[in-house]
Scaffold this motif. Sequence first.
Motif, PDB file in Angstrom:
ATOM      1  N   ALA A   1       0.832  -1.210   0.000  1.00 59.68           N
ATOM      2  CA  ALA A   1       0.000   0.000   0.000  1.00 59.68           C
ATOM      3  C   ALA A   1       0.865   1.257   0.000  1.00 59.68           C
ATOM      4  CB  ALA A   1      -0.920  -0.004   1.218  1.00 59.68           C
ATOM      5  N   LYS A   2       1.946   1.246   0.785  1.00 60.58           N
ATOM      6  CA  LYS A   2       2.816   2.423   0.858  1.00 60.58           C
ATOM      7  C   LYS A   2       3.561   2.660  -0.452  1.00 60.58           C
ATOM      8  CE  LYS A   2       3.619   2.785   5.838  1.00 60.58           C
ATOM      9  NZ  LYS A   2       3.138   4.192   5.905  1.00 60.58           N
ATOM     10  N   VAL A   3       4.022   1.578  -1.065  1.00 59.81           N
ATOM     11  CA  VAL A   3       4.781   1.695  -2.320  1.00 59.81           C
ATOM     12  C   VAL A   3       3.891   2.165  -3.461  1.00 59.81           C
ATOM     13  CG1 VAL A   3       6.018   0.386  -4.093  1.00 59.81           C
ATOM     14  CG2 VAL A   3       6.567   0.036  -1.681  1.00 59.81           C
ATOM     15  N   THR A   4       2.700   1.576  -3.566  1.00 60.06           N
ATOM     16  CA  THR A   4       1.805   1.906  -4.682  1.00 60.06           C
ATOM     17  C   THR A   4       0.916   3.108  -4.396  1.00 60.06           C
ATOM     18  OG1 THR A   4       0.029   0.443  -3.897  1.00 60.06           O
ATOM     19  CG2 THR A   4       1.724  -0.521  -5.353  1.00 60.06           C
ATOM     20  N   LYS A   5       0.759   3.445  -3.091  1.00 57.22           N
ATOM     21  CA  LYS A   5      -0.142   4.510  -2.634  1.00 57.22           C
ATOM     22  C   LYS A   5      -1.610   4.134  -2.758  1.00 57.22           C
ATOM     23  CE  LYS A   5       3.306   7.393  -1.977  1.00 57.22           C
ATOM     24  NZ  LYS A   5       3.785   7.681  -0.612  1.00 57.22           N
ATOM     25  N   TYR A   6      -1.883   2.832  -2.902  1.00 59.33           N
ATOM     26  CA  TYR A   6      -3.262   2.361  -3.013  1.00 59.33           C
ATOM     27  C   TYR A   6      -3.582   1.392  -1.877  1.00 59.33           C
ATOM     28  CZ  TYR A   6      -3.148   4.163  -7.821  1.00 59.33           C
ATOM     29  OH  TYR A   6      -3.036   4.956  -8.931  1.00 59.33           O
ATOM     30  N   VAL A   7      -4.580   1.713  -1.060  1.00 62.89           N
ATOM     31  CA  VAL A   7      -5.004   0.820   0.015  1.00 62.89           C
ATOM     32  C   VAL A   7      -5.505  -0.502  -0.564  1.00 62.89           C
ATOM     33  CG1 VAL A   7      -6.678   0.476   1.874  1.00 62.89           C
ATOM     34  CG2 VAL A   7      -5.574   2.692   1.600  1.00 62.89           C
ATOM     35  N   SER A   8      -6.214  -0.436  -1.675  1.00 64.60           N
ATOM     36  CA  SER A   8      -6.781  -1.649  -2.265  1.00 64.60           C
ATOM     37  C   SER A   8      -5.697  -2.644  -2.670  1.00 64.60           C
ATOM     38  CB  SER A   8      -7.655  -1.302  -3.473  1.00 64.60           C
ATOM     39  OG  SER A   8      -6.929  -0.546  -4.424  1.00 64.60           O
ATOM     40  N   VAL A   9      -4.577  -2.149  -3.170  1.00 64.24           N
ATOM     41  CA  VAL A   9      -3.467  -3.043  -3.543  1.00 64.24           C
ATOM     42  C   VAL A   9      -2.905  -3.722  -2.299  1.00 64.24           C
ATOM     43  CG1 VAL A   9      -1.127  -3.152  -4.505  1.00 64.24           C
ATOM     44  CG2 VAL A   9      -2.877  -1.780  -5.635  1.00 64.24           C
ATOM     45  N   GLY A  10      -2.757  -2.953  -1.234  1.00 64.49           N
ATOM     46  CA  GLY A  10      -2.287  -3.527   0.019  1.00 64.49           C
ATOM     47  C   GLY A  10      -3.249  -4.561   0.568  1.00 64.49           C
ATOM     48  N   SER A  11      -4.539  -4.255   0.495  1.00 62.30           N
ATOM     49  CA  SER A  11      -5.556  -5.185   1.005  1.00 62.30           C
ATOM     50  C   SER A  11      -5.538  -6.504   0.252  1.00 62.30           C
ATOM     51  CB  SER A  11      -6.944  -4.547   0.883  1.00 62.30           C
ATOM     52  OG  SER A  11      -7.054  -3.408   1.698  1.00 62.30           O
ATOM     53  N   LEU A  12      -5.463  -6.432  -1.069  1.00 63.31           N
ATOM     54  CA  LEU A  12      -5.495  -7.646  -1.878  1.00 63.31           C
ATOM     55  C   LEU A  12      -4.180  -8.414  -1.796  1.00 63.31           C
ATOM     56  CD1 LEU A  12      -7.514  -6.319  -4.941  1.00 63.31           C
ATOM     57  CD2 LEU A  12      -8.308  -7.783  -3.066  1.00 63.31           C
ATOM     58  N   THR A  13      -3.076  -7.690  -1.548  1.00 67.58           N
ATOM     59  CA  THR A  13      -1.792  -8.369  -1.314  1.00 67.58           C
ATOM     60  C   THR A  13      -1.875  -9.183  -0.034  1.00 67.58           C
ATOM     61  OG1 THR A  13      -0.525  -6.648  -2.450  1.00 67.58           O
ATOM     62  CG2 THR A  13       0.674  -8.030  -0.873  1.00 67.58           C
ATOM     63  N   PHE A  14      -2.368  -8.559   1.035  1.00 69.71           N
ATOM     64  CA  PHE A  14      -2.548  -9.287   2.295  1.00 69.71           C
ATOM     65  C   PHE A  14      -3.472 -10.480   2.094  1.00 69.71           C
ATOM     66  CE2 PHE A  14      -5.780 -10.074   5.506  1.00 69.71           C
ATOM     67  CZ  PHE A  14      -5.000 -10.739   6.439  1.00 69.71           C
TER      68      PHE A  14
END
Length: 194
Positions: free
Chosen positions: A131-144
């Motif tokens: 999320a921090k690298v891409t600046k997108y919460v959704s990317v972080g959520s789906l990565t998790f």
Amino acid sequence: MKTLLVFFACYLVGSISGAYILSRAFFHKDIRDEGSGNAGTTNAVRVMGKKLGYTTFAIDVLKGVVAMALLAPMLDESIRLFAALFVVLGHDFPFYLGFRGGKGIATTFGSYTTLQPLWGGVAAIAGVIAAKVTKYVSVGSLTFLSLSSAAMLIKYGSIGYNRWAILAVWLMGFIRHKDNLIRLKEGRENKIGG
């Protein structure tokens, strides 16, 4: 009969919507009419501020903890992960809110880290970094979601029918993020701090 009652109890626990309750209590509004319209942590932070937003997160995580620590042990080992599925279903589709809830990531985090604290924690850290690298919460959520689901499959996927519950939670998470994925593809997704 006991199995069905446990599933129903997990669903009821999941249906306790922290975002909705807090928005009603402090702002006399339905959070689903504000911001992105989602009854989850990200929208809660944006609409109600960090304090109530993080309180929402804590409530949603706790639902997963309760389901897996208190209710799942009542189930046969072959279907224990269905407790996670039903608590997430309750979060995503609460009956008393017209089946319009959140996206289930915090509740999945609570469920999976209760069973596997190390791998759940590693997946969560990876999600935060994404999320921090891409600046997108959704990317972080789906990565998790993807990493934690993979860990659950490795640990529990060969036991009875658990793989189907794990895959259902993973698939449901992606379906709930459908609009985010479309916006990401089109370059319209909201960035952190944006």
